[in-house]
Design a protein around this motif. Structure first.
Motif, mmCIF file in Angstrom:
data_model
loop_
_atom_site.group_PDB
_atom_site.id
_atom_site.type_symbol
_atom_site.label_atom_id
_atom_site.label_comp_id
_atom_site.label_asym_id
_atom_site.label_seq_id
_atom_site.Cartn_x
_atom_site.Cartn_y
_atom_site.Cartn_z
ATOM 1 N N LEU A 72 -9.176 -1.303 7.445
ATOM 2 C CA LEU A 72 -10.202 -1.542 6.427
ATOM 3 C C LEU A 72 -9.763 -2.517 5.345
ATOM 4 N N GLU A 73 -8.479 -2.842 5.262
ATOM 5 C CA GLU A 73 -8.029 -3.689 4.163
ATOM 6 C C GLU A 73 -8.621 -5.089 4.261
ATOM 7 N N ASP B 132 -2.181 -8.358 -1.854
ATOM 8 C CA ASP B 132 -2.389 -9.801 -1.984
ATOM 9 C C ASP B 132 -2.470 -10.458 -0.618
ATOM 10 N N ALA B 133 -1.741 -9.909 0.350
ATOM 11 C CA ALA B 133 -1.774 -10.472 1.703
ATOM 12 C C ALA B 133 -3.166 -10.390 2.298
ATOM 13 N N ALA B 134 -3.863 -9.273 2.064
ATOM 14 C CA ALA B 134 -5.226 -9.123 2.585
ATOM 15 C C ALA B 134 -6.159 -10.123 1.929
ATOM 16 N N ARG B 135 -6.048 -10.276 0.619
ATOM 17 C CA ARG B 135 -6.915 -11.239 -0.076
ATOM 18 C C ARG B 135 -6.589 -12.673 0.344
ATOM 19 N N MET C 158 0.845 -1.201 0.000
ATOM 20 C CA MET C 158 0.000 0.000 0.000
ATOM 21 C C MET C 158 0.878 1.248 0.000
ATOM 22 N N SER C 159 0.423 2.312 -0.643
ATOM 23 C CA SER C 159 1.158 3.568 -0.667
ATOM 24 C C SER C 159 0.987 4.293 0.655
ATOM 25 N N LEU D 18 1.994 -8.999 8.256
ATOM 26 C CA LEU D 18 1.303 -8.866 6.970
ATOM 27 C C LEU D 18 1.218 -7.416 6.513
ATOM 28 N N GLY D 19 1.335 -6.492 7.464
ATOM 29 C CA GLY D 19 1.331 -5.069 7.103
ATOM 30 C C GLY D 19 0.002 -4.542 6.622
#
Length: 351
Positions: free
Chosen positions: A264-265, A176-179, A1-2, A259-260
């Motif tokens: 909300l992610e 991708d980590a969130a998904r 994420m930026s 996971l960083g």
């Protein structure tokens, strides 16, 4: 994420480029308010590429907090607590301290505060939401009255500046980590239906026993209920576990900090895996609408015409349709019927 956009840029800071920036002036914005303006933000950044956009809030805005990581590519500056409401003499000085703008979009609806911005900000075009588009440089093509809904009203300002239809659709980028985490917690196979039982105001909340009953009805129809639990709904966790065993709460389980993920992610990633969501008039409902998840919205005392989520795949269930004004007046069967209509329509569209 930026990284998030700055929320502490000085009002007199110079733009990052020689292009005059675009200013968007807002009042106080919670998550739902900001999400309703996101289609407008997409529209103006696409219509005027390369121009920096300054989001200037008289008070607080979720654009500087929950939504900051997701709007970073769209916003050059986010300024909070700009104090552009009162007293007028101080407001004039603060407005004059801002740089020249190419265009100003003012979402506020108090005539005096909007007029001050019109008079004391240097600009080449001014667009605002007052009745009849009073003080605006021009109206949207073919429109004389402003829409009631927040999202449609803001989009009409973009259309006025563009001179035609606005390109507003899009998605929120997540990692991708969130998904991957959402897929682990909601594996492929079952039909998952989200339930969002909270909001910032108790008067907007459907009673907990109705949510539990709805979860039971979903089980009976072959769906797996997924409760979307945020920080304000923590007190409901034990009751849901006791009264709706088998319901899932994927956001309640701990998340590995490595996971960083940003705030909300995971909710977005979970929402992408849901067949539909039933929600109060709340921020999570607006978030689900924003990412395109089919949504049933429950409305009681709040104005549905103004605050309805902005979505092509939605159903509204109002207490007024059942002879009342409160959330308690909405029966479980009505929410379930709205969900049935929405899922049936979605299945037909997919087919």
């Amino acid at each position: 994420m930026s990284p998030a956009p700055s929320s502490e840029a000085p009002a007199s800071a110079a733009p990052a480029s020689d292009l005059r920036p675009i200013a968007v002036i807002v009042d106080r914005e919670g998550l739902g308010d900001s999400l309703l303006k996101l289609p407008f933000l997409r529209a103006i950044t696409r219509a005027f590429p390369g121009r920096p956009v300054w989001w200037i809030s008289s008070h607080q805005t979720s654009m500087a907090h929950e939504l900051a990581p997701f709007v970073r590519p769209l916003l050059a500056h986010v300024i909070e607590n700009a104090a552009l409401t009162r007293p007028p003499i101080d407001v004039i000085g603060r407005l004059r301290a801002l740089p020249p703008f190419e265009m100003v979009f003012d979402s506020r609806t108090r005539g005096l505060t909007v007029l001050l911005a019109r008079l004391f900000l240097e600009h080449r075009g001014f667009y605002c939401c007052l009745p009849g588009y009073l003080f605006s440089s021009r109206r949207p093509p073919g429109r004389f009255g402003r829409p009631r809904g927040i999202a449609a009203r803001m989009l009409s300002l973009a259309e006025a500046a563009i001179g035609g239809p606005a390109d507003w659709e899009g998605r929120l980028d997540i990692s991708d980590a969130a998904r991957g985490l959402a897929a682990a917690r909601l594996p492929e196979g079952p039909s998952y239906v989200g339930l969002a039982p909270g909001s910032r105001e108790a008067r907007k909340n459907w009673p907990v026993d109705r949510w539990v009953a709805l979860a039971g009805a979903l089980f009976a129809r072959g769906h797996v209920p997924v409760f979307l639990i945020g920080p304000q709904e923590q007190a409901l966790i034990e009751r849901i576990r006791a009264e709706a065993p088998g319901a899932l709460m994927p956001e309640v389980e701990p998340v590995d900090p490595a996971l960083g993920l940003v705030r909300l992610e995971l909710a977005i990633a979970v929402g992408e895996r849901l067949a539909a969501v039933v929600a109060n008039d709340n921020g999570i409902g607006h978030l689900m609408a924003t990412i395109g998840t089919p949504l049933v919205s429950l409305f009681g005392p709040t104005d549905v015409g103004r605050w309805a989520p902005f979505t092509r795949r939605g159903e509204i269930v109002r207490a007024q349709d059942f002879g009342g004004e409160t959330m308690e007046d909405i029966p479980v069967d009505a929410a379930l019927a709205g969900l049935d209509r929405l899922l049936g329509r979605t299945a037909t569209t997919a087919g």
